[in-house]
Design a protein around this motif. Structure first.
Motif, PDB file in Angstrom:
ATOM      1  N   SER A  27       0.818  -1.215   0.000  1.00 15.39           N
ATOM      2  CA  SER A  27       0.000   0.000   0.000  1.00 15.39           C
ATOM      3  C   SER A  27       0.859   1.276   0.000  1.00 15.39           C
ATOM      4  O   SER A  27       0.646   2.190  -0.808  1.00 15.39           O
ATOM      5  CB  SER A  27      -0.920  -0.019   1.215  1.00 15.39           C
ATOM      6  N   TYR A  28       1.863   1.333   0.881  1.00 11.93           N
ATOM      7  CA  TYR A  28       2.704   2.537   0.975  1.00 11.93           C
ATOM      8  C   TYR A  28       3.518   2.736  -0.306  1.00 11.93           C
ATOM      9  O   TYR A  28       3.598   3.830  -0.854  1.00 11.93           O
ATOM     10  CB  TYR A  28       3.645   2.440   2.191  1.00 11.93           C
ATOM     11  N   LEU A  29       4.115   1.646  -0.764  1.00  9.83           N
ATOM     12  CA  LEU A  29       4.946   1.698  -1.977  1.00  9.83           C
ATOM     13  C   LEU A  29       4.121   2.169  -3.186  1.00  9.83           C
ATOM     14  O   LEU A  29       4.570   2.991  -3.988  1.00  9.83           O
ATOM     15  CB  LEU A  29       5.497   0.290  -2.240  1.00  9.83           C
ATOM     16  N   ASN A  30       2.894   1.628  -3.305  1.00 15.84           N
ATOM     17  CA  ASN A  30       2.013   2.026  -4.413  1.00 15.84           C
ATOM     18  C   ASN A  30       1.810   3.535  -4.429  1.00 15.84           C
ATOM     19  O   ASN A  30       1.976   4.191  -5.452  1.00 15.84           O
ATOM     20  CB  ASN A  30       0.628   1.362  -4.268  1.00 15.84           C
ATOM     21  N   LYS A  31       1.443   4.082  -3.280  1.00 19.09           N
ATOM     22  CA  LYS A  31       1.147   5.525  -3.194  1.00 19.09           C
ATOM     23  C   LYS A  31       2.408   6.343  -3.435  1.00 19.09           C
ATOM     24  O   LYS A  31       2.381   7.377  -4.106  1.00 19.09           O
ATOM     25  CB  LYS A  31       0.541   5.872  -1.841  1.00 19.09           C
ATOM     26  N   PHE A  32       3.529   5.874  -2.853  1.00 23.70           N
ATOM     27  CA  PHE A  32       4.792   6.600  -2.975  1.00 23.70           C
ATOM     28  C   PHE A  32       5.171   6.773  -4.453  1.00 23.70           C
ATOM     29  O   PHE A  32       5.474   7.877  -4.901  1.00 23.70           O
ATOM     30  CB  PHE A  32       5.888   5.852  -2.209  1.00 23.70           C
ATOM     31  N   PHE A  33       5.148   5.656  -5.197  1.00 22.79           N
ATOM     32  CA  PHE A  33       5.570   5.733  -6.602  1.00 22.79           C
ATOM     33  C   PHE A  33       4.544   6.447  -7.468  1.00 22.79           C
ATOM     34  O   PHE A  33       4.911   7.192  -8.370  1.00 22.79           O
ATOM     35  CB  PHE A  33       5.897   4.345  -7.162  1.00 22.79           C
ATOM     36  N   GLU A  34       3.262   6.229  -7.184  1.00 24.19           N
ATOM     37  CA  GLU A  34       2.251   6.909  -7.994  1.00 24.19           C
ATOM     38  C   GLU A  34       2.404   8.429  -7.833  1.00 24.19           C
ATOM     39  O   GLU A  34       2.392   9.176  -8.810  1.00 24.19           O
ATOM     40  CB  GLU A  34       0.843   6.442  -7.593  1.00 24.19           C
ATOM     41  N   ARG A  35       2.606   8.874  -6.596  1.00 25.90           N
ATOM     42  CA  ARG A  35       2.793  10.326  -6.347  1.00 25.90           C
ATOM     43  C   ARG A  35       4.034  10.839  -7.079  1.00 25.90           C
ATOM     44  O   ARG A  35       4.012  11.883  -7.716  1.00 25.90           O
ATOM     45  CB  ARG A  35       2.899  10.580  -4.840  1.00 25.90           C
ATOM     46  N   LYS A  36       5.105  10.071  -6.981  1.00 25.67           N
ATOM     47  CA  LYS A  36       6.381  10.452  -7.605  1.00 25.67           C
ATOM     48  C   LYS A  36       6.215  10.600  -9.127  1.00 25.67           C
ATOM     49  O   LYS A  36       6.702  11.552  -9.740  1.00 25.67           O
ATOM     50  CB  LYS A  36       7.398   9.345  -7.286  1.00 25.67           C
ATOM     51  N   PHE A  37       5.501   9.633  -9.733  1.00 27.84           N
ATOM     52  CA  PHE A  37       5.318   9.661 -11.189  1.00 27.84           C
ATOM     53  C   PHE A  37       4.483  10.875 -11.614  1.00 27.84           C
ATOM     54  O   PHE A  37       4.780  11.528 -12.609  1.00 27.84           O
ATOM     55  CB  PHE A  37       4.634   8.374 -11.686  1.00 27.84           C
ATOM     56  N   TYR A  38       3.424  11.175 -10.839  1.00 30.28           N
ATOM     57  CA  TYR A  38       2.578  12.324 -11.199  1.00 30.28           C
ATOM     58  C   TYR A  38       3.369  13.634 -11.106  1.00 30.28           C
ATOM     59  O   TYR A  38       3.115  14.571 -11.841  1.00 30.28           O
ATOM     60  CB  TYR A  38       1.333  12.396 -10.301  1.00 30.28           C
ATOM     61  N   LYS A  39       4.329  13.692 -10.173  1.00 32.64           N
ATOM     62  CA  LYS A  39       5.177  14.894 -10.055  1.00 32.64           C
ATOM     63  C   LYS A  39       6.058  15.055 -11.289  1.00 32.64           C
ATOM     64  O   LYS A  39       6.281  16.143 -11.794  1.00 32.64           O
ATOM     65  CB  LYS A  39       6.054  14.785  -8.804  1.00 32.64           C
ATOM     66  N   LYS A  40       6.608  13.917 -11.751  1.00 33.15           N
ATOM     67  CA  LYS A  40       7.545  13.938 -12.880  1.00 33.15           C
ATOM     68  C   LYS A  40       6.850  14.161 -14.221  1.00 33.15           C
ATOM     69  O   LYS A  40       7.402  14.778 -15.127  1.00 33.15           O
ATOM     70  CB  LYS A  40       8.285  12.592 -12.957  1.00 33.15           C
ATOM     71  N   ALA A  41       5.629  13.612 -14.363  1.00 32.10           N
ATOM     72  CA  ALA A  41       4.947  13.666 -15.671  1.00 32.10           C
ATOM     73  C   ALA A  41       4.523  15.099 -15.977  1.00 32.10           C
ATOM     74  O   ALA A  41       4.224  15.875 -15.073  1.00 32.10           O
ATOM     75  CB  ALA A  41       3.731  12.754 -15.653  1.00 32.10           C
ATOM     76  N   SER A  42       4.485  15.444 -17.277  1.00 31.16           N
ATOM     77  CA  SER A  42       4.019  16.796 -17.605  1.00 31.16           C
ATOM     78  C   SER A  42       2.536  16.826 -17.939  1.00 31.16           C
ATOM     79  O   SER A  42       1.905  17.861 -17.845  1.00 31.16           O
ATOM     80  CB  SER A  42       4.848  17.429 -18.722  1.00 31.16           C
ATOM     81  N   LYS A  43       1.971  15.669 -18.353  1.00 31.00           N
ATOM     82  CA  LYS A  43       0.523  15.604 -18.553  1.00 31.00           C
ATOM     83  C   LYS A  43       0.009  14.246 -18.099  1.00 31.00           C
ATOM     84  O   LYS A  43       0.688  13.236 -18.259  1.00 31.00           O
ATOM     85  CB  LYS A  43       0.151  15.830 -20.027  1.00 31.00           C
TER      86      LYS A  43
END
Length: 408
Positions: free
Chosen positions: A176-192
């Motif tokens: 659960s923690y890992l899922n949220k951590f990476f999903e948040r990280k990816f949304y920060k990096k993505a431009s759209k």
């Protein structure tokens, strides 16, 4: 807006494998190429020899999948004695258990190793990387590649990942923690970031504090074929019995037919027949009607054959809503584009399809409160062919060109 970009699309599944995602992106790629862009698809699906206008980088796990299929074949040999059979069976059970318990981010995890091993083969001259889920592994691979290539990264979110409550993609007790951590990280990096509809976009925006300017709403996409529209227009809706057709699968606590069967199907007149093209797992829901003359069951057929059956043999195409508002049934948009009447059974009060009901005369939404009288009137109108096909609204909101214009 600049034209002629070099675009790398990262999708673990791609053609010839057919799913709502691959069908959608095939239409979007056609549109990108039509607008003068150069498209390469990086996939874990063997492209075999399908006819295509885009380039393919196929990074498959040949070793892993061939070892697994070798074990599978050996386990099925009729010559195996009891001991051998028991060993293979235990091996299979242990493998399944370990895989289900520990695979992360989902079933496609081994593809990450293949990408790491081959990433030097990916040129560093792309303007845009687009990653497509499901599976979420496609975004993880895009993240790895994006570190090497300084391109804009766009994410297409097919279904929620860490926010998916029913039938999650991995073991949430561990991850659960890992899922949220990476999903948040990816949304920060993505431009759209593309979401299929507003409800799911708002949910993610709130939970992950996504910058509003990154969000693009990319509705399900339909390609209108004049030929299909004409067949539907000339269909004789007076022919008896009136056939209601359902095509697809059901999933526990996501989409189930129980309420529709009990509240609607079982109350209908005898000149109405249901035709169910469903997979084997979905048949368990139909024990109460499996011997009924008003319900016929068939296996799922390839997409092309299904569309032909829909336009030539079925009066009304049935859709059954999801039990949460964060998954949009893309099937309905495709049905509408065939020019047939579409009956959607909403399971929840905030079904996202209510937002589009006013756009289409051939879309009727019913629920557990709809009276028998209203449904009978609806069938009478269908028999008289009293409905319009509003292609303009499909073009304006649900076409590949609309999404590509919003995106690039």
């Amino acid at each position: 807006k600049m034209k002629n970009k070099k675009i790398l699309i990262i999708s673990h599944q791609f053609l010839p494998y057919v799913s709502p995602r691959t069908t959608r992106w095939n239409l979007l790629i056609d549109e990108l190429i039509k607008k003068g862009n150069e498209v390469t698809v990086l996939s874990g699906t063997n492209p075999e020899n399908i006819d295509k206008k885009y380039k393919v980088l196929y990074f498959g796990n040949k070793q892993i999948s061939s070892s697994i299929s070798k074990v599978r074949l050996n386990s099925q040999k009729p010559s195996n004695n009891i001991l051998k059979r028991t060993i293979y069976l235990s091996f299979k059970k242990i493998y399944r258990f370990l895989f289900k318990t520990f695979s992360w981010p989902d079933y496609a995890m081994f593809w990450v190793l293949t990408i790491l091993k081959n990433r030097e083969r990916i040129e560093n001259n792309y303007d845009i990387i687009i990653s497509v889920s499901l599976p979420f592994t496609s975004h993880l691979c895009a993240y790895i590649i994006h570190k090497k290539i300084q391109a804009d990264w766009y994410m297409d979110i097919g279904d929620p990942f860490s926010l998916k409550i029913k039938s999650p993609e991995n073991n949430i007790f561990i991850y659960s923690y890992l899922n949220k951590f990476f999903e948040r990280k990816f949304y920060k990096k993505a431009s759209k970031i593309i979401f299929t509809h507003n409800e799911v976009a708002e949910l993610h925006q709130t939970k992950f504090k996504i910058d509003h300017s990154k969000i693009v709403i990319g509705h399900p996409i339909a390609l209108v074929s004049e030929e299909n529209i004409n067949i539907s227009k000339n269909f004789n809706y007076k022919v008896k019995p009136l056939k209601i057709g359902y095509f697809g699968a059901f999933t526990n606590s996501v989409r189930e037919p129980i309420n529709y069967l009990n509240l609607i199907a079982n109350t209908l007149n005898e000149d109405i027949e249901h035709v169910w093209y469903i997979n084997k797992e979905s048949k368990k829901y139909f024990s109460s009607v499996k011997n009924s003359p008003y319900h016929k069951f068939f296996d799922i057929v390839p997409r092309k054959d299904a569309i032909e059956i829909m336009v030539k043999r079925i009066h009304i195409l049935l859709s059954i809503g999801n039990q949460n508002k964060y998954q949009m049934p893309s099937k309905v948009i495709e049905y509408l584009s065939l020019g047939k009447p579409v009956l959607h059974f909403a399971e929840i009060e905030d079904d996202p399809l209510y937002n589009y009901e006013g756009l289409f005369d051939n879309l009727k939404i019913i629920d557990n409160k709809t009276s028998k009288n209203e449904i009978d009137n609806y069938f009478e109108n269908i028999k008289e062919n009293k409905f319009k096909i509003e292609l303009e609204n499909l073009e304006n909101q649900f076409s590949a060109s609309k999404l590509i214009n919003d995106l690039i």
